[in-house]
Write an enzyme that holds these catalytic residues in place. Structure first.
Site, PDB file in Angstrom:
ATOM      1  N   PRO A  13       2.828  -0.652  12.691  1.00 40.57           N
ATOM      2  CA  PRO A  13       3.374   0.323  11.740  1.00 40.57           C
ATOM      3  C   PRO A  13       2.637   1.653  11.608  1.00 40.57           C
ATOM      4  O   PRO A  13       2.034   1.956  10.575  1.00 40.57           O
ATOM      5  CB  PRO A  13       3.334  -0.455  10.428  1.00 40.57           C
ATOM      6  CG  PRO A  13       2.139  -1.341  10.572  1.00 40.57           C
ATOM      7  CD  PRO A  13       2.124  -1.754  12.023  1.00 40.57           C
ATOM      8  N   CYS A  14       2.735   2.492  12.625  1.00 39.02           N
ATOM      9  CA  CYS A  14       2.079   3.802  12.561  1.00 39.02           C
ATOM     10  C   CYS A  14       2.693   4.697  11.479  1.00 39.02           C
ATOM     11  O   CYS A  14       2.068   5.661  11.047  1.00 39.02           O
ATOM     12  CB  CYS A  14       2.094   4.494  13.916  1.00 39.02           C
ATOM     13  SG  CYS A  14       3.697   4.586  14.704  1.00 39.02           S
TER      14      CYS A  14
END
Length: 152
Positions: A114-115
């Protein structure tokens, strides 16, 4: 194998090799829908029913620094954020916030790793390979779901 799933942030291309997710791309061209656990989990995530991906994935490529950034990103809990600077500090180089941003942009499996949960100093909405509108939608989805779960 390359599959495409429609999502609230547009079509996503999912690359799978030997049942392992090796890529996820925003704005995919129409293509085969197919069936795969990654597509089921992405659908459940966007429906607010899944907060932790369990589908196997592999972070292909990247420098040692990028792989370190991706490992830090993978530890950010659902519904929470951290900053580029905090990740740089965790990796032992407090001045590398911009390099962390570049590494986030090279993340081969965004959403699953989850950047979008990485924000600028002071919570500023900056930078995202999928565009700030997609980042905002992902963060809003997670905030809504996290809040609803905390109240139930």
């Amino acid at each position: 194998m390359r599959l495409v799933i429609d999502s609230p942030i547009g079509p996503l291309g999912v690359a799978v090799h030997d049942d392992v997710v090796v890529g996820l791309r925003f704005g995919a061209s129409p293509g085969p829908a197919g069936a795969h656990p990654a597509l089921d989990q992405l659908s459940a995530y966007f429906a607010g029913d899944l907060t932790d991906f369990t589908v196997p994935y592999e972070l292909v490529g990247g420098s040692e620094f990028e792989r370190g950034v991706w490992a830090e990103i993978a530890r950010i809990p659902y519904g929470e954020t951290t900053t580029y600077g905090a990740i740089a500090t965790a990796l032992g180089d407090p001045g590398a916030a911009r390099a962390v941003g570049t590494a986030c942009n090279h993340n081969p499996v965004p959403v699953i790793v989850p950047c979008h949960r990485v924000v600028g100093a002071g919570g500023k909405m900056v930078g995202f390979g999928g565009g700030l509108d997609r980042k905002r939608k992902l963060l809003e989805l997670e905030a809504r779901v996290a809040m609803a779960r905390s109240w139930s």
